[in-house]
Structure formats: C-alpha cells, structure tokens
Design a protein around this motif. Structure first.
Motif, PDB file in Angstrom:
ATOM      1  N   GLY A  84       0.804  -1.220   0.000  1.00  0.00           N
ATOM      2  CA  GLY A  84       0.000   0.000   0.000  1.00  0.00           C
ATOM      3  C   GLY A  84       0.832   1.264   0.000  1.00  0.00           C
ATOM      4  O   GLY A  84       0.286   2.372  -0.068  1.00  0.00           O
ATOM      5  N   PHE A  85       2.157   1.125   0.074  1.00  0.00           N
ATOM      6  CA  PHE A  85       3.039   2.290   0.085  1.00  0.00           C
ATOM      7  C   PHE A  85       2.960   3.057  -1.230  1.00  0.00           C
ATOM      8  O   PHE A  85       2.777   2.474  -2.305  1.00  0.00           O
ATOM      9  CB  PHE A  85       4.489   1.856   0.298  1.00  0.00           C
ATOM     10  CG  PHE A  85       4.893   1.697   1.741  1.00  0.00           C
ATOM     11  CD1 PHE A  85       4.031   2.010   2.780  1.00  0.00           C
ATOM     12  CD2 PHE A  85       6.157   1.232   2.062  1.00  0.00           C
ATOM     13  CE1 PHE A  85       4.414   1.863   4.102  1.00  0.00           C
ATOM     14  CE2 PHE A  85       6.557   1.083   3.376  1.00  0.00           C
ATOM     15  CZ  PHE A  85       5.692   1.407   4.405  1.00  0.00           C
ATOM     16  N   THR A  86       3.149   4.369  -1.116  1.00  0.00           N
ATOM     17  CA  THR A  86       3.356   5.166  -2.309  1.00  0.00           C
ATOM     18  C   THR A  86       4.730   4.830  -2.882  1.00  0.00           C
ATOM     19  O   THR A  86       5.558   4.174  -2.235  1.00  0.00           O
ATOM     20  CB  THR A  86       3.318   6.664  -1.978  1.00  0.00           C
ATOM     21  OG1 THR A  86       4.420   6.973  -1.101  1.00  0.00           O
ATOM     22  CG2 THR A  86       2.011   7.046  -1.301  1.00  0.00           C
ATOM     23  N   ASP A  87       4.986   5.297  -4.086  1.00  0.00           N
ATOM     24  CA  ASP A  87       6.277   5.034  -4.714  1.00  0.00           C
ATOM     25  C   ASP A  87       7.420   5.604  -3.871  1.00  0.00           C
ATOM     26  O   ASP A  87       8.458   4.963  -3.703  1.00  0.00           O
ATOM     27  CB  ASP A  87       6.299   5.651  -6.114  1.00  0.00           C
ATOM     28  CG  ASP A  87       7.450   5.134  -6.958  1.00  0.00           C
ATOM     29  OD1 ASP A  87       7.341   4.009  -7.479  1.00  0.00           O
ATOM     30  OD2 ASP A  87       8.464   5.861  -7.088  1.00  0.00           O
ATOM     31  N   ALA A  88       7.195   6.781  -3.295  1.00  0.00           N
ATOM     32  CA  ALA A  88       8.242   7.402  -2.480  1.00  0.00           C
ATOM     33  C   ALA A  88       8.480   6.612  -1.192  1.00  0.00           C
ATOM     34  O   ALA A  88       9.625   6.418  -0.774  1.00  0.00           O
ATOM     35  CB  ALA A  88       7.853   8.840  -2.144  1.00  0.00           C
TER      36      ALA A  88
END
Length: 497
Positions: A84-88
């Motif tokens: 679920g993490f963003t790319d950053a």
C-alpha cells in the motif's frame, strides 16, 4: 522445546501433506519446496547471492512466502514492503535496505533496480540447478521496517537464529503439531504474520491458508470452508467480526481451537464478547518487531488472566525497571525490558539507535508495564504516549479502558493535546458500534464516575474511523499532530480542563 526447521527444501520429505495455499495455489510440502528452488535458481541468475537483499512488493499471496524462502535458499536477506506504500515510501525502504531485486506486480521505485514480475516466477528448477551452501543460524533472514511513528522507519535485522527460536518457542506455547492449520489474515509484510501464522505452523508440520484482502464476510466464509484451527488478528478485526457475526451458521467455527490477539491492547469487554462469539479462548499476547514478534502471551490451555498479556514465552525473560534502571518491585509499574534469543541483531546501519535500544543484552521496549506475582505482564501504556497534565502523569490506556466499558464503544484512542495553562490535556477519539447512538455528552457522563477529574478527557470526538499506520495500529502520532494543528482544545462533552 521441540526441534524443527521452516526451510522448504529440508521439509520436502513430508511429501503430499498440505503446506501453503492461497486463492489460486494449493501446494503440498514437496510442491512448495519445488517452487522455492525454482525461484531461488531464478534469483541466482539475476546475481543474487549471500547477504544480498531481495524485496517483495506484494499483497498476501503464496508467492510472497515462496520468495522469502527462495532468498534464504541463497543465503540472501528478504525485506517485505507494504504494497500500500506510495512510490516514495517504497523507495525509502528499498534504498535504505539496498535491495538488489524487487518481486512485485508492477515496477516500483528506482527503475534501475532489477524487477521481477510475480507472474513470471519459475515453478520448476531446471536440471542444471545445483543448490548452494545452505544458510546458517548466523545469517540474517529478514529486514522488517518499523512503522515509523517517530522519525523515519528503521530496518530491524532478524536472523535465522531468531526465527528458528521463535518457531520452536511459539510452537510449544501454542501446542502446534501436524494438525495445526493457520488462517493468515494479517499482512505478510509484518513479522506477526510471517512468524506466528507461517513459520511456526510449517515448523510443526501443519499448514497455512493465506487469505487475500480481509473482509468480515470473507473471513467467516473462509473459516467455514477451510476449517483452520487458529488465526491471529488485531483488536479492530475482532471488533468488526463481533459486530457482524449474527449470521454465522451454527457449527461454522467448530474447527477453531483458539485465536491470538496482538499488536495493540484489547479491552476486557471486547475480549469477553469475542470469546462468547467464537466459543474458543482468545489469547492476548505482547511483542514487537525488535523481539521477533511476541515475548509474552496468555496460555491456550492454562490460566488466562484478563487484562494481562500473559507470562514470558518459553526461553524469553521480562523485567520491569524504574527510571533509574533498577528492578521495580512486583506490582509496580516501569519500563518493560526483554532478553533472550528472540532479541533482534540491531537496526540496519544505525549503531547508535541499536545501542540505545539494547543495553547489556536487554531490549528497552519503551512500554510501561507491571508484572504480578505469577509473572503475568500487564501493559500500562507507551512511555512516549504518557500525558503530563499540570505535572500529573496520565496514561491514556487507563482512559481508553474506561471508555471501552461503554457497550456502544467499538474502539477509541486518547492522546495529549497542547494546553497553554496545563501543558497537555487528554483528548479522546471514539468510534461507535454500527447502529448505535453515541454522543460525546453521554460518554463524558459515563466515564465521570470511573476517572478522577484530572484524567477525564477535555474533549471527546465521535469519529467514523481512527487513523492507522501501515501495520494497522492506531496512528496516535497522527492524532497528536491533528490536535496540535487545531490549536487550543475546545471542551466538548466533558468538563473543561
């Protein structure tokens, strides 16, 4: 303690006994070992070797566990990243860990990093596959990142000695055997899911059923269909299951022997409701990633003490120390310290943080607890969560416990809010059960007889949901930032500070 291993290639002799399944795959022990060797050969072809880092960016599915095992086959280290993490966010973990290869459903982070599509994973090793030297207990196995509630997340180094120890200790405590069947519903980027619901049953010769996206209806369907013997969950999941369990067919839960609750405290009221609903013991435990998941837990077959997280697990030691670092008397609160083979090797590339956390072999947890005469641990609160109101120390958990006794309260969280006169005052955020009529005034009146005036919330906010960090715990730092940004607390439903 019972002996055993979780290495797939050493368990192929169990043959056609069921090992791992998910929504698409159903693998016996020999098939699981074959898949692990196939992916290990594939990773080796990409240059992965001893000490290298292999990352997964996957939802719960069998290939995630296969990839972990394949990395271990090569004496490499695995770091599961929250899908679920963003790319950053993902790139921070991938970069900090030095990941060489990422196995996922779509590329993430630095495009120069080697990406292996999960749908392209090999299923059979070739005839040319020559297994390398097997891993040792001294090798690092997992790099699990903390939730990052304070500062940037840190990578927790866990070795095969840590994991094997926990598997044996947990297997003994939870009475695991070949007939053990875990229903995995927690995210596999978290150490609880990996150790409690996967490695421990596999070491005992049991099986693991990996469920996909959690939902209440799906949970009851899976239990009815798959017939697991246990599952591990967090209090929020239990609250959802209890609130919507009215339509469960008779006998649907008969395969369950017990369930485990961890990651956050559960109120005695919710615990009692859950045991009544499921008809099995709900054993509450306590632990943290830095100690390989769990260090204390109420027994399945022995004395369970409501409001405690049980005694130390086999082979682990727990102390309570005061502010001077001296052992606190029995029944007195202090910081919880843990020692034993489950304690991490340290934080990756953070020697100062490691030295602050592990002192003379004792892991300083930052939790406040009390040990009783029988060695059962009660967690009072987090040291960092303590509210200092006009010089008075207030533990939010005590206020949360009072709120939770209201039958309309599903879950709640109390944090400190800035106050120009008193420094901090307690503020409560409360979620009600579906269909209940819950007001701040009613709650304020309800808790008034249970709490001295200094402990009563200066404001009570009824909310639809509580914010959570990536591993599902209530995001108290986020709530504190929210209250700080709102400025001075306006009393709502409670006596002004």
């Amino acid at each position: 303690m019972t002996q055993g291993t979780y290495f797939a290639w050493e368990l192929a002799s169990r043959g056609d006994a069921p090992c791992v399944r998910d929504d698409r795959l159903q693998l016996s022990y020999v098939q699981f070992a074959q898949r692990v060797d196939a992916v290990a050969q594939q990773l080796a072809g990409l240059g992965v070797g001893p000490g290298d880092m292999v990352a997964t960016f996957l939802p719960n599915r069998a290939e995630l566990l296969i990839t972990l095992m394949a990395a271990w086959r090569l004496r490499a280290v695995a770091t599961p990243v929250n899908p679920g993490f963003t790319d950053a966010e993902a790139e921070y973990q991938l970069g900090d860990s030095g990941a060489k290869v990422v196995v996922g459903q779509a590329p993430v982070g630095d495009p120069a990093r080697i990406f292996l599509d999960v749908d392209d994973l090999a299923v059979r090793p070739t005839a040319q596959w020559t297994p390398p030297t097997p891993p040792t207990e001294a090798d690092d196995a997992l790099l699990i990142y903390t939730s990052g509630s304070t500062g940037r997340p840190k990578g927790v180094r866990l070795g095969h000695d840590n994991l094997h120890f926990f598997g044996r200790s947990g297997g003994e405590h939870f009475q695991c055997g070949p007939d053990t069947h875990a229903l995995l519903i927690l995210p596999l980027f978290h150490v609880n899911a990996i150790c409690v619901s996967c490695l421990t049953p596999i070491m005992a010769g049991g099986q693991v059923s990996i469920t996909g996206q959690f939902s209440v209806s799906r949970f009851f369907d899976d239990v009815t269909r798959l017939r697991p013997t246990f599952f591990s969950a967090v209090p929020t999941i239990y609250a959802l299951l209890v609130s919507q369990a009215g339509g469960v067919p008779p006998g649907a839960l008969d395969s369950l022997r017990y369930a485990i609750c961890g990651a956050a405290p559960i109120s005695p009221e919710l615990l009692a409701k859950t045991e009544e609903t499921f008809g099995v013991p709900i054993v509450e435990g306590y632990g943290l990633t830095e100690a390989t998941c769990a260090s204390a837990c109420n027994p399945v077959g022995g004395v369970r003490k409501l409001g405690t997280v049980g005694p130390a697990l086999p082979g682990q030691r727990i102390r309570i120390v005061d502010a001077n670092g001296d052992d606190a008397p029995t029944g007195q609160r202090g910081e919880v310290l843990i020692a034993g083979p489950a304690v991490m090797r340290g934080y990756l590339n953070r020697p100062e943080a490691t030295a602050e956390t592990i002192v003379d072999g004792w892991l300083h947890t930052g939790d406040v607890g009390i040990l009783d005469d029988d060695g059962y641990l009660r967690i009072v609160d987090r040291i960092k969560d303590m509210i200092i109101r006009g010089g008075e120390n207030i533990y939010p958990k005590e206020i949360e416990a009072a709120l939770a006794t209201n039958p309309a309260v599903l879950e709640c969280a109390v944090v400190g809010a800035p106050d120009p006169l008193l420094g901090e005052v307690p503020v409560a955020f409360v979620v009600g059960y579906p269909g209940t009529d819950l007001t701040a005034d009613d709650l304020a009146e309800f808790v008034a007889p249970q709490l001295t005036k200094v402990k009563r919330p200066s404001a009570i906010h009824i909310v639809d949901a509580l914010p959570r960090n990536p591993v599902g715990k209530i995001d108290k730092p986020g709530l504190r930032r929210q209250t700080a940004a709102a400025g001075q607390v306006q009393p709502a439903g409670a006596a002004p500070a």
